[in-house]
Scaffold this active site. Structure first.
Site, PDB file in Angstrom:
ATOM      1  N   GLY A  46       0.840  -1.189   0.000  1.00  0.00           N
ATOM      2  CA  GLY A  46       0.000   0.000   0.000  1.00  0.00           C
ATOM      3  C   GLY A  46       0.875   1.239   0.000  1.00  0.00           C
ATOM      4  O   GLY A  46       2.077   1.163   0.313  1.00  0.00           O
ATOM      5  N   GLN A  51       3.097  10.003   1.331  1.00  0.00           N
ATOM      6  CA  GLN A  51       4.400   9.325   1.423  1.00  0.00           C
ATOM      7  C   GLN A  51       5.327   9.694   0.258  1.00  0.00           C
ATOM      8  O   GLN A  51       6.527   9.464   0.330  1.00  0.00           O
ATOM      9  CB  GLN A  51       4.220   7.805   1.507  1.00  0.00           C
ATOM     10  N   CYS A  94       5.951   0.031   7.602  1.00  0.00           N
ATOM     11  CA  CYS A  94       5.607   1.218   6.818  1.00  0.00           C
ATOM     12  C   CYS A  94       6.824   1.615   5.996  1.00  0.00           C
ATOM     13  O   CYS A  94       7.942   1.661   6.530  1.00  0.00           O
ATOM     14  CB  CYS A  94       5.203   2.362   7.746  1.00  0.00           C
ATOM     15  N   LEU A  95       6.595   1.912   4.727  1.00  0.00           N
ATOM     16  CA  LEU A  95       7.713   2.289   3.852  1.00  0.00           C
ATOM     17  C   LEU A  95       8.365   3.591   4.320  1.00  0.00           C
ATOM     18  O   LEU A  95       9.504   3.867   3.950  1.00  0.00           O
ATOM     19  CB  LEU A  95       7.232   2.410   2.405  1.00  0.00           C
ATOM     20  N   HIS A 136      -4.462   1.346   7.517  1.00  0.00           N
ATOM     21  CA  HIS A 136      -3.116   1.930   7.618  1.00  0.00           C
ATOM     22  C   HIS A 136      -2.968   3.102   6.631  1.00  0.00           C
ATOM     23  O   HIS A 136      -2.438   4.162   6.992  1.00  0.00           O
ATOM     24  CB  HIS A 136      -2.096   0.810   7.335  1.00  0.00           C
ATOM     25  N   GLU A 137      -3.461   2.916   5.393  1.00  0.00           N
ATOM     26  CA  GLU A 137      -3.329   3.977   4.376  1.00  0.00           C
ATOM     27  C   GLU A 137      -4.229   5.169   4.692  1.00  0.00           C
ATOM     28  O   GLU A 137      -3.818   6.325   4.529  1.00  0.00           O
ATOM     29  CB  GLU A 137      -3.663   3.435   2.982  1.00  0.00           C
ATOM     30  N   HIS A 140      -2.728   7.409   7.145  1.00  0.00           N
ATOM     31  CA  HIS A 140      -1.726   8.326   6.579  1.00  0.00           C
ATOM     32  C   HIS A 140      -2.373   9.630   6.105  1.00  0.00           C
ATOM     33  O   HIS A 140      -1.783  10.708   6.230  1.00  0.00           O
ATOM     34  CB  HIS A 140      -1.027   7.684   5.376  1.00  0.00           C
TER      35      HIS A 140
HETATM   36  O1  GNR Z   1       4.092  -2.488   2.616  1.00  0.00           O
HETATM   37  C1  GNR Z   1       3.418  -2.352   3.646  1.00  0.00           C
HETATM   38  N1  GNR Z   1       3.100  -3.449   4.390  1.00  0.00           N
HETATM   39  C2  GNR Z   1       2.191  -3.444   5.411  1.00  0.00           C
HETATM   40  C3  GNR Z   1       2.147  -4.548   6.249  1.00  0.00           C
HETATM   41  C4  GNR Z   1       1.237  -4.610   7.279  1.00  0.00           C
HETATM   42  C5  GNR Z   1       0.364  -3.566   7.473  1.00  0.00           C
HETATM   43  C6  GNR Z   1       0.405  -2.444   6.671  1.00  0.00           C
HETATM   44  C7  GNR Z   1       1.309  -2.386   5.638  1.00  0.00           C
HETATM   45  S1  GNR Z   1       1.331  -0.997   4.591  1.00  0.00           S
HETATM   46  C8  GNR Z   1       3.005  -1.003   4.096  1.00  0.00           C
HETATM   47  C9  GNR Z   1       3.275   0.058   3.043  1.00  0.00           C
HETATM   48  C10 GNR Z   1       3.040   1.431   3.627  1.00  0.00           C
HETATM   49  O2  GNR Z   1       3.809   1.995   4.336  1.00  0.00           O
HETATM   50  N2  GNR Z   1       1.889   1.986   3.351  1.00  0.00           N
HETATM   51  O3  GNR Z   1       1.606   3.195   3.850  1.00  0.00           O
HETATM   52 NI    NI Z   2       2.679   3.323   5.729  1.00  0.00          NI
END
Ligand code: GNR
Ligand code: NI
Length: 173
Positions: A46, A51, A94-95, A136-137, A140
């Site tokens: 995601g 980001q 999270c990236l 999660h997204e 953000h």
């Molecule tokens: O790549 C991602 N893996 C992930 C694993 C578990 C829960 C959420 C994520 S999202 C993350 C990519 C990211 O930072 N998205 O904002």
């Molecule tokens: Ni993230």
């Protein structure tokens, strides 16, 4: 299509509240294409526009497995209209916080309303890792990171570590 650089903690832009997209146009579609390319390259499941430094309410997700067909999804102005089910716990990453993982508990199911790339209203119902990823997204877009859902002790520790790394990189130029 282009891979865009990903912002890393403690970049203050990660705490911005992103603006709704007023009209879905070519620029929005290019942003979503670039975000998908950036996400696949990372790789991640995601990505939110902030980001890559764009404070617009746009996210992309693809939770298909390596050996499966890709299932790219671009969501504009996504809103959780319902959440429920058994709470589920996933080890999240999270990236924007590379190489850090912690378990987070969230609702196990969500229903999300959004606009697609053609500006049409859509809804998706998700469970499992997709439900977690969508939450999660969408976090953000509101300046919320997954570390905001863990203990203050752990959060303070990881924030300090990334502040130190950023300082060191600044000194080294
Ligand atoms: O790549 C991602 N893996 C992930 C694993 C578990 C829960 C959420 C994520 S999202 C993350 C990519 C990211 O930072 N998205 O904002
Ligand atoms: Ni993230």
């Amino acid at each position: 299509m282009a891979i865009r650089p990903i912002l890393i903690l403690p970049d203050a832009r990660l705490r911005l509240i992103s603006d709704p997209v007023a009209g879905v146009d070519r620029e929005t579609r290019t942003l979503m294409e670039d975000m998908l390319e950036t996400m696949y390259d990372a790789p991640g499941i995601g990505l939110a526009a902030i980001q890559v430094g764009v404070a617009k309410r746009v996210i992309v997700v693809d939770t298909s497995k390596k050996d499966e067909e890709k299932k790219p999804l671009g969501l504009i102005n996504p809103e959780i209209v319902w959440s429920g089910g058994e709470p589920s716990v996933y080890e999240e990453g999270c990236l924007s916080i590379p190489d850090y993982y912690e378990e987070v508990e969230r609702p196990g199911q969500v229903r999300v309303r959004y606009l697609d790339g053609e500006g049409r209203t859509q809804e998706i119902e998700a469970d499992g890792i997709l439900a977690t990823c969508l939450q999660h997204e969408i976090d953000h877009l509101n300046g919320v990171l997954f570390i905001d859902h863990i203990s203050k002790l752990k959060r303070d520790r990881v924030v300090k570590k990334f502040q130190k790394m950023a300082k060191r990189e600044q000194q080294e130029g």
